[in-house]
Write an enzyme that holds these catalytic residues in place. Sequence first.
Site, PDB file in Angstrom:
ATOM      1  N   GLU A 101      -8.301   4.103  -1.679  1.00  0.00           N
ATOM      2  CA  GLU A 101      -8.165   2.812  -2.361  1.00  0.00           C
ATOM      3  C   GLU A 101      -8.969   1.803  -1.539  1.00  0.00           C
ATOM      4  O   GLU A 101      -8.611   1.494  -0.393  1.00  0.00           O
ATOM      5  CB  GLU A 101      -6.695   2.374  -2.425  1.00  0.00           C
ATOM      6  CG  GLU A 101      -6.556   1.038  -3.144  1.00  0.00           C
ATOM      7  CD  GLU A 101      -5.149   0.454  -3.123  1.00  0.00           C
ATOM      8  OE1 GLU A 101      -4.439   0.622  -2.127  1.00  0.00           O
ATOM      9  OE2 GLU A 101      -4.786  -0.209  -4.107  1.00  0.00           O
ATOM     10  N   CYS A 128      -3.875  -4.749  -7.709  1.00  0.00           N
ATOM     11  CA  CYS A 128      -3.435  -3.347  -7.800  1.00  0.00           C
ATOM     12  C   CYS A 128      -3.762  -2.773  -9.172  1.00  0.00           C
ATOM     13  O   CYS A 128      -3.696  -1.576  -9.380  1.00  0.00           O
ATOM     14  CB  CYS A 128      -1.953  -3.246  -7.542  1.00  0.00           C
ATOM     15  SG  CYS A 128      -1.013  -4.103  -8.792  1.00  0.00           S
ATOM     16  N   SER A 157       0.837  -1.203   0.000  1.00  0.00           N
ATOM     17  CA  SER A 157       0.000   0.000   0.000  1.00  0.00           C
ATOM     18  C   SER A 157       0.880   1.264   0.000  1.00  0.00           C
ATOM     19  O   SER A 157       2.050   1.219   0.398  1.00  0.00           O
ATOM     20  CB  SER A 157      -0.903  -0.010   1.230  1.00  0.00           C
ATOM     21  OG  SER A 157      -0.101  -0.067   2.392  1.00  0.00           O
TER      22      SER A 157
HETATM   23  P1  NAD Z   1       0.486  -3.664   2.938  1.00  0.00           P
HETATM   24  O1  NAD Z   1       1.114  -2.372   2.594  1.00  0.00           O
HETATM   25  O2  NAD Z   1      -0.405  -3.727   4.131  1.00  0.00           O
HETATM   26  O3  NAD Z   1       1.619  -4.784   3.188  1.00  0.00           O
HETATM   27  C1  NAD Z   1       2.668  -4.975   2.277  1.00  0.00           C
HETATM   28  C2  NAD Z   1       3.876  -5.514   3.035  1.00  0.00           C
HETATM   29  O4  NAD Z   1       4.278  -4.563   4.024  1.00  0.00           O
HETATM   30  C3  NAD Z   1       3.590  -6.818   3.770  1.00  0.00           C
HETATM   31  O5  NAD Z   1       4.704  -7.667   3.638  1.00  0.00           O
HETATM   32  C4  NAD Z   1       3.384  -6.371   5.213  1.00  0.00           C
HETATM   33  O6  NAD Z   1       3.777  -7.351   6.153  1.00  0.00           O
HETATM   34  C5  NAD Z   1       4.261  -5.146   5.325  1.00  0.00           C
HETATM   35  N1  NAD Z   1       3.709  -4.151   6.263  1.00  0.00           N
HETATM   36  C6  NAD Z   1       2.407  -3.939   6.576  1.00  0.00           C
HETATM   37  N2  NAD Z   1       2.297  -2.940   7.474  1.00  0.00           N
HETATM   38  C7  NAD Z   1       3.554  -2.503   7.738  1.00  0.00           C
HETATM   39  C8  NAD Z   1       4.087  -1.473   8.580  1.00  0.00           C
HETATM   40  N3  NAD Z   1       3.297  -0.708   9.325  1.00  0.00           N
HETATM   41  N4  NAD Z   1       5.418  -1.298   8.589  1.00  0.00           N
HETATM   42  C9  NAD Z   1       6.237  -2.056   7.833  1.00  0.00           C
HETATM   43  N5  NAD Z   1       5.775  -3.049   7.019  1.00  0.00           N
HETATM   44  C10 NAD Z   1       4.446  -3.269   6.962  1.00  0.00           C
HETATM   45  O7  NAD Z   1      -0.279  -4.181   1.634  1.00  0.00           O
HETATM   46  P2  NAD Z   1      -1.245  -5.430   1.490  1.00  0.00           P
HETATM   47  O8  NAD Z   1      -2.531  -5.146   2.180  1.00  0.00           O
HETATM   48  O9  NAD Z   1      -0.533  -6.675   1.823  1.00  0.00           O
HETATM   49  O10 NAD Z   1      -1.457  -5.432  -0.092  1.00  0.00           O
HETATM   50  C11 NAD Z   1      -2.399  -4.626  -0.738  1.00  0.00           C
HETATM   51  C12 NAD Z   1      -1.802  -3.325  -1.206  1.00  0.00           C
HETATM   52  O11 NAD Z   1      -0.704  -3.583  -2.089  1.00  0.00           O
HETATM   53  C13 NAD Z   1      -2.760  -2.483  -2.008  1.00  0.00           C
HETATM   54  O12 NAD Z   1      -2.603  -1.147  -1.621  1.00  0.00           O
HETATM   55  C14 NAD Z   1      -2.333  -2.689  -3.445  1.00  0.00           C
HETATM   56  O13 NAD Z   1      -2.662  -1.647  -4.340  1.00  0.00           O
HETATM   57  C15 NAD Z   1      -0.869  -2.804  -3.267  1.00  0.00           C
HETATM   58  N6  NAD Z   1      -0.245  -3.477  -4.398  1.00  0.00           N
HETATM   59  C16 NAD Z   1       0.448  -2.710  -5.282  1.00  0.00           C
HETATM   60  C17 NAD Z   1       1.008  -3.286  -6.391  1.00  0.00           C
HETATM   61  C18 NAD Z   1       1.769  -2.465  -7.389  1.00  0.00           C
HETATM   62  O14 NAD Z   1       2.374  -3.047  -8.266  1.00  0.00           O
HETATM   63  N7  NAD Z   1       1.791  -1.159  -7.308  1.00  0.00           N
HETATM   64  C19 NAD Z   1       0.890  -4.669  -6.606  1.00  0.00           C
HETATM   65  C20 NAD Z   1       0.189  -5.433  -5.664  1.00  0.00           C
HETATM   66  C21 NAD Z   1      -0.371  -4.808  -4.563  1.00  0.00           C
END
Ligand code: NAD
Length: 500
Positions: free
Chosen positions: A385, A283, A228
């Site tokens: 989002e 995404c 995210s």
């Molecule tokens: P997220 O940001 O919650 O988590 C992603 C990663 O970050 C995970 O490994 C998680 O353990 C870690 N994380 C979570 N919170 C954290 C924190 N506070 N501090 C440090 N690390 C942390 O995302 P999600 O819910 O797993 O996935 C969905 C999101 O990913 C959506 O926003 C989507 O749009 C995005 N996404 C983007 C793409 C792209 O190519 N731009 C592709 C796939 C998903």
Amino acid sequence: MSAKHVSHWIGGKPWDGEAERRGDIYDPATGQVSGQVDFADQGAVDAAVAAATDAFATWRSISLAKRASVMFEFRNLVKANAAKLAELITSEHGKVASDAAGEVARGLEVVEFACGIPHLLKGGFSENVSTGVDSYSIRQPVGVVAGITPFNFPAMVPMWMFPIAIACGNTFVLKPSEKDPSASLLLASLWAEAGLPDGVFNVVQGDKVAVDAILAHPGIKAVSFVGSTPIARYVYENGTKAGKRVQALGGAKNHMVVLPDADLDLAADAAVSAGFGSAGERCMAVSALVAIDPVGDELVGRISERISGLRVGPGTDERSEMGPLVTGPHRDKVASYLDSGVREGATLAVDGRVHPVIGGAQAGFWLGPSVLDHVTPQMSCYTDEIFGPVLSVLRAPSYEAAVELVNNSPYGNGVAVFTNDGGAARKFVSEAEIGMVGVNVPIPVPMAYYSFGGWKASLFGDTHVHGTEGVHFYTRGKAVTSRWLDPSHGGVNLGFPVNT
Ligand code: NAD
């Protein structure tokens, strides 16, 4: 059936330590806990980086031919185990089996691209840049690199990163999402079977603690992140502050712009497929449909008709076209936008909360496809989002107004335009401030040999993932100038080297 226990993979084998913290893994179709995953602390991250550091010393100098042959072997093993990987993904993410198989297939394309690493790493050579002096350029691995990945593609997104990083001669530490951690371990065991030396590929499971340990670790030279936007920004800021190279891909709000001349049946098919595939947890999902006057009512009518026939159910049931959401809290948050949208003035054209679920357990994390119509740019269902099966429909009076809407979005991941007018499509491609554009293609995910990445708040850093930008991210360029001395080169000269 005993609950599964998922842990780290360090130095070529499963970790046998005792974790102090663990998290629950759910089966989204039943809502039940199916197992537990260890959460890495500083010690586990240190152990993974130490294994990767040891392995780097030899892996970086192993021949390109040998590296390519390991990649080919890995490719064959992933292909042979594709159904098993897809099954693991469905059991923890919830997406339907065909969709899980699709993500493995798209990840494999990057492995196949990385099989061509001898060609991709070819440098340039210039003979006689000065008399008897030659120059050439080479690309070398950066060292131990890390990947931090989201829940929505537990196999494909890691495969955007590690095949290229490893083929380039780096060693890798993967920190997958704690929500669906099992695919990473199957991939690790396939690497071992393919003959990858111990320590070249490692997995640490966990949450923020593991991420912070990676960002601060002096032994890690580069970090690829996908997730995210707030966490992408955090990873970029903290990783670069610690002196690392970082590419951090963030969230999205992808528009699909429908011009009045478009074939509305094809546009409605595309909006439903791209809006609700994988329950909108992609995404590149279309989440904002922009209908240019006067086609809005007609388009919403055709979309609603199609939704009524969609089969929502467990990913393991082959009749299902859409599965559950990943967790209960995420389902509740997504559903809350239906109420807030109506409160803020939108019309609920389709309410997914009443959509039937075939063969699903009551406690599963269900929410059917929903459509909010007459959405305006100020509403939270548009600005946030949502990352679920909710399509917001906005009306635009003109092509110019639609482009302005798209370009005013803080996100810039993907966008699609639907039209039969080649000139209008070409103008749109040129004017859209978005990283990936589809012309009559609703989910324009680039092939492995192009690079994937958005603009604005959808990407922090300069390089997109995979393709040649991926090779650049995981290597450092070096320019060499050389001559072979003979007595005619004698003499001291303090001047700046120039051609005479
Ligand atoms: P997220 O940001 O919650 O988590 C992603 C990663 O970050 C995970 O490994 C998680 O353990 C870690 N994380 C979570 N919170 C954290 C924190 N506070 N501090 C440090 N690390 C942390 O995302 P999600 O819910 O797993 O996935 C969905 C999101 O990913 C959506 O926003 C989507 O749009 C995005 N996404 C983007 C793409 C792209 O190519 N731009 C592709 C796939 C998903």
